[in-house]
Design an enzyme around this catalytic site. Structure first.
Site, PDB file in Angstrom:
ATOM      1  N   ARG A 101      12.445 -32.230   7.143  1.00  0.00           N
ATOM      2  CA  ARG A 101      13.580 -32.413   8.055  1.00  0.00           C
ATOM      3  C   ARG A 101      13.231 -31.734   9.369  1.00  0.00           C
ATOM      4  NH1 ARG A 101      19.867 -31.580   6.829  1.00  0.00           N
ATOM      5  NH2 ARG A 101      19.410 -33.607   5.924  1.00  0.00           N
ATOM      6  N   HIS A 129      17.922 -41.105   8.367  1.00  0.00           N
ATOM      7  CA  HIS A 129      18.036 -40.236   7.193  1.00  0.00           C
ATOM      8  C   HIS A 129      17.938 -41.124   5.945  1.00  0.00           C
ATOM      9  CE1 HIS A 129      19.002 -37.048   4.593  1.00  0.00           C
ATOM     10  NE2 HIS A 129      20.083 -36.551   5.169  1.00  0.00           N
TER      11      HIS A 129
HETATM   12  C1  NCD Z   1      23.908 -35.451   6.757  1.00  0.00           C
HETATM   13  C2  NCD Z   1      22.772 -35.154   7.721  1.00  0.00           C
HETATM   14  O1  NCD Z   1      22.079 -34.149   7.558  1.00  0.00           O
HETATM   15  O2  NCD Z   1      22.580 -35.975   8.602  1.00  0.00           O
HETATM   16  N1  NCD Z   1      23.960 -34.527   5.722  1.00  0.00           N
HETATM   17  C3  NCD Z   1      23.252 -34.778   4.587  1.00  0.00           C
HETATM   18  O3  NCD Z   1      22.068 -34.803   4.571  1.00  0.00           O
HETATM   19  N2  NCD Z   1      23.955 -35.085   3.508  1.00  0.00           N
HETATM   20  C4  NCD Z   1      25.198 -35.629   7.417  1.00  0.00           C
HETATM   21  C5  NCD Z   1      25.692 -34.541   8.307  1.00  0.00           C
HETATM   22  O4  NCD Z   1      25.043 -33.519   8.495  1.00  0.00           O
HETATM   23  O5  NCD Z   1      26.776 -34.731   8.836  1.00  0.00           O
END
Ligand code: NCD
Length: 307
Positions: A101, A129
């Site tokens: 990430r 994502h």
């Molecule tokens: C999401 C992200 O990281 O984009 N979260 C996740 O991974 N479940 C959504 C968010 O942060 O709002």
């Protein structure tokens, strides 16, 4: 080397294979408990996360594998100025697969171009994502039995919400999908997605600011948080953060078999009173995300000849 950087890296058939594997894992978890024995997943998280990182870790442990990594850029060599390309080469010497990430759009792609092991994009800035999309797809599949002829409403921060971008891409390949985009003017879906995905694939879509007006049409309501960390100033965030708050009264005209999804974390946009409603799917969605990540790790390790 196969990676998962963009959800479109996988064909519709491959996504179905992952869904089938995840369903099999749910039914027969013991069959999978040693499949990744001796294998290591590196979680390289340059940006905060609870669910995604722990979900990847739990997925690897439940496959009998091991996990190493870091959960903030400050505790990695990025703090000393190391490039993503170099980090990817280094981690390739320690692990069998990487989940990354990063706040910068495209960073996991750079990692994939430099790693000698599979790389999974676990969220890159306001871009994509794809593994959240895997969780979303399994949820929709188990709730609705398939993906065709669904009207899907996306509500909230459609500009910076990367989970929205990836799910729209994924759904664009199924027959009879209709998309309803519900957001404040300032947080509309980026025009490149409207052009390259929705118009390109002839997907009927509607843009509105009024959630209640479109509620009766929806089969799926995908709520999102306003992405504070991507705003340039706090004032705009404060003005927009409570644009939509889903409360039980707003569901009065909703379909009885509506499915309410949210990638979480939730801030204010879904009242906790909705949690009791059988249409709320967001906690199941978390669990499904772990099973889809298990299926994904198995697929990529197999294709890399590491299983
Ligand atoms: C999401 C992200 O990281 O984009 N979260 C996740 O991974 N479940 C959504 C968010 O942060 O709002």
């Amino acid at each position: 080397m196969r990676h998962l950087i963009d959800i479109l890296d996988f064909s519709v058939e491959e996504l179905q294979e992952l869904i089938d594997t995840a369903n099999d894992i749910i039914a027969f978890p013991e069959k999978y408990s040693e499949r990744c024995h001796g294998k290591k997943l590196a979680t390289l998280f340059f940006e905060p996360s609870t669910r995604t990182r722990l979900s990847f870790e739990a997925a690897m442990y439940e496959l009998g594998g091991q996990v190493l990594g870091f959960s903030e850029a400050q505790s990695s060599s990025a703090a000393k100025g190391e490039s993503v390309a170099d980090t990817a080469k280094v981690i390739s010497c320690y692990a069998d697969i990487i989940a990354m990430r990063h706040p910068k759009e495209g960073a996991p792609l750079v990692a994939a171009m430099n790693a000698s092991i599979p790389v999974i994009n676990a969220g890159d800035g306001g871009h994509n994502h794809p593994t959240q999309t895997l969780a979303d797809l399994l949820t929709i599949y188990r709730e609705k039995g398939g993906f065709e002829h669904l009207t899907v409403g996306f509500c909230g921060d459609l500009k910076f919400g990367r989970t929205v971008h990836s799910l729209i891409e994924a759904l664009s390949r199924y027959e009879g999908i209709k998309v309803v985009l519900i957001s404040p003017e300032e947080l509309k879906l980026p025009s490149y997605i409207k052009k390259d995905v929705l118009r390109e694939k002839n997907i009927p879509y509607l843009q509105t600011t009024d959630l209640e007006a479109v509620m009766p049409e929806l089969d799926i309501l995908y709520m999102t948080r306003v992405q504070r960390e991507r705003f340039f100033n706090e004032e705009d965030y404060l003005r927009l953060k409570d644009s939509y708050i889903l409360t039980p009264d707003k569901l009065q005209n909703a379909k009885p078999d509506l499915s309410i999804l949210h990638p979480l974390p939730r801030v204010n946009e879904i009242s906790v009173a909705i949690d009791q409603d059988p249409r709320a799917c967001y906690f199941k969605q978390v669990l499904y995300g772990k099973y889809m990540r298990m299926a994904l790790i198995l697929k990529l390790l197999k294709e890399a000849g590491r299983l």
